[in-house]
Design an enzyme around this catalytic site. Structure first.
Site, PDB file in Angstrom:
ATOM      1  N   ASP A  60      -1.430  22.273   3.549  1.00 12.04           N
ATOM      2  CA  ASP A  60      -1.081  23.184   2.357  1.00 12.04           C
ATOM      3  C   ASP A  60      -1.630  24.367   2.103  1.00 12.04           C
ATOM      4  O   ASP A  60      -2.142  24.706   0.972  1.00 12.04           O
ATOM      5  CB  ASP A  60      -0.821  22.501   0.989  1.00 12.04           C
TER       6      ASP A  60
ATOM      7  N   GLU B  32      10.401  22.742  -1.029  1.00 12.18           N
ATOM      8  CA  GLU B  32       9.129  22.980  -1.868  1.00 12.18           C
ATOM      9  C   GLU B  32       8.378  24.154  -1.095  1.00 12.18           C
ATOM     10  O   GLU B  32       9.057  25.044  -0.226  1.00 12.18           O
ATOM     11  CB  GLU B  32       8.368  21.729  -1.561  1.00 12.18           C
TER      12      GLU B  32
END
Length: 363
Positions: A53, A263
């Site tokens: 991420d 997301e």
């Protein structure tokens, strides 16, 4: 960053288990060889810890990457991401793309966040008036994801968390974009384990839907946006939905899993246009839309990245030295969806402003 599937080979798992008795966030030598028969477009930036991420930023001519820090915990995999048990952040820095990468010490630990209980998921960072801001999601004592903020005078930390989460915040994956006029906006949200579908009224419902709205023929759940206050620590307005629409201006539908939002929001600006990019989750694409305002709407334009090894895909896009770069992650080192490694590759635009789709695997 959310959910997953897949299992490592037995020998790799045994090697990793042995290594993690010393450091649950470390990468074992044997496991680092997993998947070497495949040909990858890019190689991991670091191999001594697991990272995912990545939120990349350029400050003072250096590149800083704010990733989540994967560890090998005991929780079995499930569709809501309980096996992503991250509990701290460590920041990466480099003087140039392709150069040596420094892994910083722990910049923030969940035990030092008064309101947080567990699962320090994908963060982002910002800078204003001599202060660096780290934005992070974590579950509170009631099991609801909130978004917190911590500050430091050093981009590598350590960061000190404010005692309470941002008022009105919920869900996961904060991404902060500062426009040319100095205004900053936070994009956030994720469905399934990210709990966006359990916050549709603005109040967390622990018994809400497990996945999404369950209405494939209705507009999909959208990410949220809120302008930040001048001190960068609170929302200056009530969050609102970011509209992602098709070429006819119609909102993408819940059943459109190849294009709808799941997301991993990110915003960047290119030649005066706003590019909102995100993950489609269960179809494993990085997709994007283009708009004329930070609030949108954003017209879907295509894919940035085809599926990587591993379930999740989460990214950032940054300009450095006159070129554009995509930071992402896969599971090359471990073969396990919960243990990922950050990568970077160059990103290219077509003459009409669209982005060339990248394949993370070489043929």
């Amino acid at each position: 960053m959310n959910i997953g599937g897949g299992r490592p080979l037995l020998l790799a798992l045994l090697a990793l288990t042995s290594a993690c008795q010393k450091d649950p966030g470390a990468v074992s030598g044997d496991n680092a060889a997993a998947g070497t028969s495949k040909k990858y477009l890019s190689q991991p930036l670091v191999k001594d810890i697991y990272t995912a991420d990545p939120s990349a930023h350029v400050w003072n001519s250096k590149i800083y990457v704010y990733p989540s820090h994967d560890i090998d915990g005991p929780t079995p995999e499930d569709d809501l991401g309980a096996h992503f048990e991250m509990r701290d952040y460590r920041i990466l820095s480099m003087d140039k793309i392709g150069g040596p990468v420094t892994v910083g010490p722990v910049a923030l630990d969940v035990k030092d966040v008064p309101w947080a209980d567990k699962q320090m998921w994908a963060p982002d960072a910002a800078f204003k008036n001599g202060t660096y801001y780290l934005y992070f999601p974590a579950k509170d004592k009631q099991g609801a994801f909130r978004i917190g903020v911590a500050t430091s005078k050093d981009p590598m930390g350590p960061f000190k968390a404010r005692p309470q989460p941002i008022k009105g915040s919920y869900s996961i994956d904060p991404a902060v974009f500062t426009d040319d006029d100095g205004s900053s906006y936070m994009y956030f949200g994720g469905i399934w384990g990210g709990q966006l579908q359990r916050n549709v009224t603005g109040t967390y419902d622990p018994n809400g839907s497990k996945t999404d709205l369950g209405a494939d023929d209705k507009p999909a759940l959208m990410p949220q946006i809120a302008k930040l206050s001048g001190d960068m620590t609170e929302f200056a307005e009530k969050p609102r939905s970011v509209q992602i629409v098709d070429d006819k201006g119609k909102p993408l539908l819940g059943g459109d899993h190849d294009r709808r939002f799941f997301e991993a929001s990110w915003m960047h600006k290119y030649k005066g246009k706003y590019y909102f990019s995100y993950s489609t989750g269960d179809t494993h694409y990085l997709a994007y839309g283009i708009g004329d305002s930070p609030y949108g709407p954003f017209t879907y334009k295509g894919r940035i990245l085809e599926p990587v090894d591993g379930w999740t895909t989460h990214h950032s896009i940054v300009e450095w030295n006159g070129r554009w770069w995509l930071f992402y992650a896969d599971t090359q080192l471990s073969g396990q969806t919960r243990l990922r490694n950050v990568k970077v590759t160059e990103l290219f635009y077509n003459p009409d402003g669209t982005i060339r789709t990248i394949d993370p695997m070489l043929k």
